[in-house]
Design a protein around this motif. Structure first.
Motif, PDB file in Angstrom:
ATOM      1  N   TYR A   1       1.147  34.128   1.352  1.00  0.00           N
ATOM      2  CA  TYR A   1       1.416  33.402   2.602  1.00  0.00           C
ATOM      3  C   TYR A   1       0.172  32.655   3.072  1.00  0.00           C
ATOM      4  O   TYR A   1       0.244  31.511   3.529  1.00  0.00           O
ATOM      5  N   LEU A   2      -0.986  33.298   2.956  1.00  0.00           N
ATOM      6  CA  LEU A   2      -2.240  32.639   3.325  1.00  0.00           C
ATOM      7  C   LEU A   2      -2.449  31.370   2.500  1.00  0.00           C
ATOM      8  O   LEU A   2      -2.783  30.310   3.027  1.00  0.00           O
ATOM      9  N   MET A   3      -2.269  31.485   1.191  1.00  0.00           N
ATOM     10  CA  MET A   3      -2.529  30.360   0.313  1.00  0.00           C
ATOM     11  C   MET A   3      -1.489  29.260   0.501  1.00  0.00           C
ATOM     12  O   MET A   3      -1.808  28.073   0.433  1.00  0.00           O
ATOM     13  N   ARG A   4      -0.252  29.645   0.752  1.00  0.00           N
ATOM     14  CA  ARG A   4       0.763  28.625   1.011  1.00  0.00           C
ATOM     15  C   ARG A   4       0.393  27.818   2.253  1.00  0.00           C
ATOM     16  O   ARG A   4       0.501  26.589   2.281  1.00  0.00           O
ATOM     17  N   ASP A   5      -0.083  28.503   3.276  1.00  0.00           N
ATOM     18  CA  ASP A   5      -0.377  27.832   4.540  1.00  0.00           C
ATOM     19  C   ASP A   5      -1.675  27.048   4.512  1.00  0.00           C
ATOM     20  O   ASP A   5      -1.904  26.203   5.371  1.00  0.00           O
ATOM     21  N   ARG A   6      -2.538  27.294   3.518  1.00  0.00           N
ATOM     22  CA  ARG A   6      -3.803  26.553   3.471  1.00  0.00           C
ATOM     23  C   ARG A   6      -3.618  25.174   2.866  1.00  0.00           C
ATOM     24  O   ARG A   6      -4.525  24.363   2.880  1.00  0.00           O
ATOM     25  N   LEU A   7      -2.446  24.870   2.325  1.00  0.00           N
ATOM     26  CA  LEU A   7      -2.284  23.685   1.497  1.00  0.00           C
ATOM     27  C   LEU A   7      -1.848  22.445   2.271  1.00  0.00           C
ATOM     28  O   LEU A   7      -1.445  21.471   1.689  1.00  0.00           O
ATOM     29  N   ARG A   8      -1.942  22.491   3.584  1.00  0.00           N
ATOM     30  CA  ARG A   8      -1.421  21.385   4.368  1.00  0.00           C
ATOM     31  C   ARG A   8      -2.424  20.255   4.570  1.00  0.00           C
ATOM     32  O   ARG A   8      -2.040  19.143   4.878  1.00  0.00           O
ATOM     33  N   GLY A   9      -3.703  20.533   4.461  1.00  0.00           N
ATOM     34  CA  GLY A   9      -4.706  19.489   4.682  1.00  0.00           C
ATOM     35  C   GLY A   9      -4.758  19.021   6.122  1.00  0.00           C
ATOM     36  O   GLY A   9      -5.076  17.859   6.398  1.00  0.00           O
ATOM     37  N   VAL A  10      -4.457  19.921   7.057  1.00  0.00           N
ATOM     38  CA  VAL A  10      -4.456  19.559   8.478  1.00  0.00           C
ATOM     39  C   VAL A  10      -5.829  19.058   8.922  1.00  0.00           C
ATOM     40  O   VAL A  10      -5.939  18.173   9.779  1.00  0.00           O
ATOM     41  N   GLU A  11      -6.887  19.607   8.303  1.00  0.00           N
ATOM     42  CA  GLU A  11      -8.242  19.196   8.682  1.00  0.00           C
ATOM     43  C   GLU A  11      -8.449  17.695   8.489  1.00  0.00           C
ATOM     44  O   GLU A  11      -9.174  17.053   9.247  1.00  0.00           O
ATOM     45  N   VAL A  12      -7.825  17.145   7.456  1.00  0.00           N
ATOM     46  CA  VAL A  12      -7.958  15.710   7.194  1.00  0.00           C
ATOM     47  C   VAL A  12      -7.354  14.912   8.346  1.00  0.00           C
ATOM     48  O   VAL A  12      -7.979  13.965   8.866  1.00  0.00           O
ATOM     49  N   LEU A  13      -6.157  15.270   8.763  1.00  0.00           N
ATOM     50  CA  LEU A  13      -5.501  14.532   9.843  1.00  0.00           C
ATOM     51  C   LEU A  13      -6.270  14.673  11.149  1.00  0.00           C
ATOM     52  O   LEU A  13      -6.344  13.721  11.938  1.00  0.00           O
ATOM     53  N   GLU A  14      -6.846  15.839  11.387  1.00  0.00           N
ATOM     54  CA  GLU A  14      -7.659  16.015  12.594  1.00  0.00           C
ATOM     55  C   GLU A  14      -8.849  15.066  12.588  1.00  0.00           C
ATOM     56  O   GLU A  14      -9.247  14.544  13.642  1.00  0.00           O
ATOM     57  N   ASN A  15      -9.415  14.824  11.412  1.00  0.00           N
ATOM     58  CA  ASN A  15     -10.540  13.889  11.337  1.00  0.00           C
ATOM     59  C   ASN A  15     -10.121  12.445  11.582  1.00  0.00           C
ATOM     60  O   ASN A  15     -10.973  11.576  11.762  1.00  0.00           O
ATOM     61  N   PHE A  16      -8.815  12.190  11.563  1.00  0.00           N
ATOM     62  CA  PHE A  16      -8.303  10.858  11.897  1.00  0.00           C
ATOM     63  C   PHE A  16      -7.760  10.813  13.326  1.00  0.00           C
ATOM     64  O   PHE A  16      -6.991   9.923  13.682  1.00  0.00           O
ATOM     65  N   GLY A  17      -8.198  11.784  14.142  1.00  0.00           N
ATOM     66  CA  GLY A  17      -7.878  11.760  15.565  1.00  0.00           C
ATOM     67  C   GLY A  17      -6.512  12.298  15.938  1.00  0.00           C
ATOM     68  O   GLY A  17      -6.070  12.119  17.078  1.00  0.00           O
ATOM     69  N   ILE A  18      -5.828  12.956  15.008  1.00  0.00           N
ATOM     70  CA  ILE A  18      -4.493  13.485  15.299  1.00  0.00           C
ATOM     71  C   ILE A  18      -4.641  14.927  15.774  1.00  0.00           C
ATOM     72  O   ILE A  18      -5.266  15.743  15.093  1.00  0.00           O
ATOM     73  N   PRO A  19      -4.083  15.268  16.942  1.00  0.00           N
ATOM     74  CA  PRO A  19      -4.201  16.645  17.449  1.00  0.00           C
ATOM     75  C   PRO A  19      -3.644  17.655  16.454  1.00  0.00           C
ATOM     76  O   PRO A  19      -2.701  17.366  15.710  1.00  0.00           O
TER      77      PRO A  19
END
Length: 369
Positions: free
Chosen positions: A254-272
């Motif tokens: 479950y941890l590894m499945r949830d790490r695969l979203r790349g949310v950090e990238v979108l946050e760096n583009f100003g998306i909450p």
């Protein structure tokens, strides 16, 4: 340039300390060993290679399109954010995603190196110590290569993802000698192999294809090692001990499945963050990617004897239960064959260049005579 200068967000410290637990085990039996594992150890010695020479580092890489990623697989494609993006913005997005992916590969390989060294220290059998020593060198080479690709070709790094860090922390803190095998060889390396393979098979860029193919050739041996060692050991465990390890696998998956979203990238583009998570979860490509990422783990977990009811229910919930019948040996054989084919193509091309150079020199000499 210091790596700290290339991080999108610099980590608070450049070292991370995980308290070590468990015993260092010596074996005074130097002759006996499992034939299959000693054969794998021999193969590990024979297949050592130098990342500075086997990989063609002169190949050019466009940092704003390092993998040839199509628009429609990017999470923001088709959203209101995409409509506002310039071509430069889209190039920046590709660069960030590639940096994020390969940064997690890099951090994972360092974790694999440390786990392999821990196995050398803690596993009771000398044949397993021998093989783990070759794997430690393999993982060092992989970390070297991914680090060089990020520094020299992309020029950007991301910090380790929190969920990957959490799984590494759980794996390294456990005092039981088999847990580095289970956490690293089965879970982290299994997921990494599938991610490597997806990029290797879809990118049209020669340098990342080379890197991934050669790394995967090594990883095929590592997964085989984990399967051999754990299958033998888990046949000796009680039902309660097996359930403990299945719980670890469930939580890790479950941890590894949830790490695969790349949310950090979108946050760096100003998306909450909340919106970034929602956009990621809506991505059809991410859903496909997640399922493929378990193609190496599920059959391996089943093969080593962890297939209790709770684990099966968890895989049904994740939508990956049917992968338990995948032919893992065939996948590993294909990984090795792809790397060997790349070598043959490269050496054939170099031979053609040498022949052409000789022919040109002869022609020039005849013209002058």
């Amino acid at each position: 340039m210091s790596t700290r200068d290339l991080y999108t967000t610099a980590p608070p410290a450049l070292t991370w300390q995980v308290p070590a637990t468990g015993a260092a085990r010596f074996s005074w039996e130097y002759e006996e060993g499992r034939e299959r594992l000693l054969a794998l150890y021999q193969k590990g010695k024979d297949k050592q290679w130098d990342g500075a020479t086997r990989i063609d580092w002169d190949l050019e890489v466009d940092p704003y399109d390092p993998l040839g990623t199509p628009d429609d697989v990017l999470t923001l494609h088709g959203t209101r954010h995409w409509a506002k993006m310039t071509e430069k913005d889209k190039g920046d997005l590709r660069r960030h995603y590639a940096s994020w992916q390969f940064s997690q590969f890099l951090h994972g390989e360092q974790g694999a190196m440390i786990c392999a060294a821990r196995i050398v220290e803690s596993v009771p059998d000398l044949d397993a110590k021998f093989y783990s020593a070759t794997q430690t060198m393999d993982e060092a080479r992989h970390a070297e290569i991914y680090g060089r690709f990020l520094h020299d070709k992309i020029g950007m790094l991301y910090p380790i993802n929190d969920n990957l860090k959490g799984l590494l922390d759980d794996t390294l803190r456990d005092s039981r000698w088999d847990m580095p095998y289970l956490g690293m060889q089965v879970l982290i390396e299994g997921l990494a192999l599938a991610a490597f393979g997806m990029i290797r098979d879809t990118t049209d860029k020669p340098l990342p294809k080379q890197i991934l193919a050669y790394v995967m050739q090594d990883e095929a041996r590592h997964v085989a090692f984990g399967r051999m060692a754990l299958r033998d050991y888990y046949q000796q465990l009680s039902d309660a001990e097996l359930r403990e390890r299945e719980e670890f696998v469930i939580e890790g998956c479950y941890l590894m499945r949830d790490r695969l979203r790349g949310v950090e990238v979108l946050e760096n583009f100003g998306i909450p963050r909340k919106e970034a998570e929602e956009l990621s979860e809506q991505s059809e490509f991410l859903h496909l990617f997640r399922k493929l990422l378990f193609s190496r783990i599920v059959p391996c977990v089943k093969d080593i004897g962890l297939w209790g009811e709770r684990l099966q229910k968890a895989y049904l919930d994740m939508g990956v239960f049917d992968l338990g019948d995948s032919n893992l040996d065939l996948l590993m054989t294909q990984d090795e064959e792809i790397a060997e084919a790349l070598d043959r193509e490269r050496f054939a091309a170099e031979e053609r260049e040498r022949v052409a150079e000789v022919a040109e020199a002869i022609a020039e000499g005849e013209a002058m005579s």
